[in-house]
Motif scaffolding. Structure first.
Motif, mmCIF file in Angstrom:
data_model
loop_
_atom_site.group_PDB
_atom_site.id
_atom_site.type_symbol
_atom_site.label_atom_id
_atom_site.label_comp_id
_atom_site.label_asym_id
_atom_site.label_seq_id
_atom_site.Cartn_x
_atom_site.Cartn_y
_atom_site.Cartn_z
ATOM 1 N N ARG A 186 29.562 -14.792 16.835
ATOM 2 C CA ARG A 186 30.205 -13.597 17.392
ATOM 3 C C ARG A 186 29.467 -12.324 16.984
ATOM 4 O O ARG A 186 29.166 -11.475 17.832
ATOM 5 C CB ARG A 186 31.660 -13.540 16.905
ATOM 6 N N ASP A 187 29.149 -12.183 15.716
ATOM 7 C CA ASP A 187 28.484 -10.956 15.256
ATOM 8 C C ASP A 187 27.080 -10.825 15.834
ATOM 9 O O ASP A 187 26.662 -9.730 16.215
ATOM 10 C CB ASP A 187 28.439 -10.911 13.730
ATOM 11 N N ALA A 188 26.352 -11.924 15.904
ATOM 12 C CA ALA A 188 25.012 -11.872 16.480
ATOM 13 C C ALA A 188 25.087 -11.491 17.962
ATOM 14 O O ALA A 188 24.295 -10.667 18.437
ATOM 15 C CB ALA A 188 24.300 -13.207 16.302
ATOM 16 N N ALA A 189 26.034 -12.054 18.692
ATOM 17 C CA ALA A 189 26.190 -11.720 20.112
ATOM 18 C C ALA A 189 26.571 -10.249 20.283
ATOM 19 O O ALA A 189 26.076 -9.576 21.196
ATOM 20 C CB ALA A 189 27.238 -12.622 20.756
ATOM 21 N N ARG A 190 27.386 -9.733 19.408
ATOM 22 C CA ARG A 190 27.765 -8.309 19.474
ATOM 23 C C ARG A 190 26.574 -7.406 19.178
ATOM 24 O O ARG A 190 26.425 -6.341 19.781
ATOM 25 C CB ARG A 190 28.915 -8.031 18.505
ATOM 26 N N ALA A 191 25.709 -7.815 18.254
ATOM 27 C CA ALA A 191 24.493 -7.040 17.971
ATOM 28 C C ALA A 191 23.586 -7.030 19.198
ATOM 29 O O ALA A 191 23.014 -5.990 19.545
ATOM 30 C CB ALA A 191 23.757 -7.610 16.759
ATOM 31 N N LEU A 192 23.471 -8.166 19.855
ATOM 32 C CA LEU A 192 22.651 -8.237 21.066
ATOM 33 C C LEU A 192 23.253 -7.405 22.185
ATOM 34 O O LEU A 192 22.532 -6.715 22.912
ATOM 35 C CB LEU A 192 22.497 -9.690 21.525
ATOM 36 N N LEU A 193 24.547 -7.469 22.331
ATOM 37 C CA LEU A 193 25.235 -6.736 23.396
ATOM 38 C C LEU A 193 25.045 -5.227 23.251
ATOM 39 O O LEU A 193 25.029 -4.504 24.252
ATOM 40 C CB LEU A 193 26.724 -7.095 23.381
ATOM 41 N N ALA A 194 24.861 -4.764 22.051
ATOM 42 C CA ALA A 194 24.674 -3.329 21.806
ATOM 43 C C ALA A 194 23.274 -2.854 22.191
ATOM 44 O O ALA A 194 23.008 -1.652 22.186
ATOM 45 C CB ALA A 194 24.936 -3.008 20.328
ATOM 46 N N ARG A 195 22.383 -3.773 22.516
ATOM 47 C CA ARG A 195 20.994 -3.444 22.850
ATOM 48 C C ARG A 195 20.729 -3.642 24.338
ATOM 49 O O ARG A 195 21.413 -4.428 24.987
ATOM 50 C CB ARG A 195 20.044 -4.358 22.062
ATOM 51 N N PRO A 196 19.719 -2.974 24.870
ATOM 52 C CA PRO A 196 19.333 -3.211 26.261
ATOM 53 C C PRO A 196 18.928 -4.677 26.457
ATOM 54 O O PRO A 196 18.389 -5.317 25.548
ATOM 55 C CB PRO A 196 18.133 -2.286 26.475
ATOM 56 N N ALA A 197 19.171 -5.189 27.645
ATOM 57 C CA ALA A 197 18.908 -6.602 27.941
ATOM 58 C C ALA A 197 17.476 -7.019 27.611
ATOM 59 O O ALA A 197 17.257 -8.120 27.100
ATOM 60 C CB ALA A 197 19.239 -6.898 29.402
ATOM 61 N N ASP B 21 25.460 -11.591 8.432
ATOM 62 C CA ASP B 21 24.951 -10.491 7.605
ATOM 63 C C ASP B 21 23.717 -9.853 8.241
ATOM 64 O O ASP B 21 23.579 -8.632 8.229
ATOM 65 C CB ASP B 21 24.629 -10.992 6.198
ATOM 66 N N ALA B 22 22.840 -10.666 8.793
ATOM 67 C CA ALA B 22 21.656 -10.123 9.476
ATOM 68 C C ALA B 22 22.083 -9.286 10.681
ATOM 69 O O ALA B 22 21.521 -8.222 10.940
ATOM 70 C CB ALA B 22 20.728 -11.254 9.908
ATOM 71 N N ALA B 23 23.083 -9.745 11.406
ATOM 72 C CA ALA B 23 23.565 -9.012 12.585
ATOM 73 C C ALA B 23 24.247 -7.705 12.178
ATOM 74 O O ALA B 23 24.052 -6.664 12.806
ATOM 75 C CB ALA B 23 24.539 -9.880 13.385
ATOM 76 N N ARG B 24 25.018 -7.746 11.113
ATOM 77 C CA ARG B 24 25.807 -6.575 10.706
ATOM 78 C C ARG B 24 24.948 -5.464 10.105
ATOM 79 O O ARG B 24 25.459 -4.371 9.847
ATOM 80 C CB ARG B 24 26.907 -6.985 9.740
ATOM 81 N N LYS B 25 23.677 -5.704 9.921
ATOM 82 C CA LYS B 25 22.774 -4.636 9.496
ATOM 83 C C LYS B 25 22.440 -3.723 10.686
ATOM 84 O O LYS B 25 21.750 -2.730 10.524
ATOM 85 C CB LYS B 25 21.471 -5.222 8.924
#
Length: 104
Positions: free
Chosen positions: A10-21, A59-63
């Motif tokens: 979930r956190d990794a997907a949210r980090a990706l979603l915050a970035r351009p495709a 943790d990597a995503a939440r950075k």
């Protein structure tokens, strides 16, 4: 990298979603590497890595900046989850291949 839980996905997907495709594949691969590197650091020092965290993908995503979590019927969020799952599969396959190669 430490074992992957739903929170990591979930956190990794949210980090990706915050970035351009166009940035997502690179970022996904980067987070997987950072989680792996961080786990090695923790094993050596007993402490989390100052940049990459404790060796979990979460943790990597939440950075990074995380998008608000949408519902699971959000197409872009689903694409991000799939990207993380494929990255995990590919990472696992590479690791398994290395282990098999070393045994043989």
């Amino acid at each position: 990298m430490r074992p992957v839980l739903h929170t990591d996905l979930r956190d990794a997907a949210r980090a990706l979603l915050a970035r351009p495709a166009q940035d997502r594949l690179y970022l996904c691969r980067r987070m997987l590497k950072e989680a792996t590197w961080a786990e090695h650091h923790v094993r050596r020092t007993g402490r989390p890595h100052p940049l990459w965290g404790n060796g979990t993908l979460s943790d990597a995503a939440r950075k990074r900046v995380l998008a608000d979590e949408p519902m699971l019927d959000d197409a872009h969020y689903c694409e991000c989850m799939v990207l993380v799952l494929l990255g995990l599969r590919d990472s696992s396959a590479r690791t398994s291949g290395l282990l098999q190669h070393r045994k043989g």
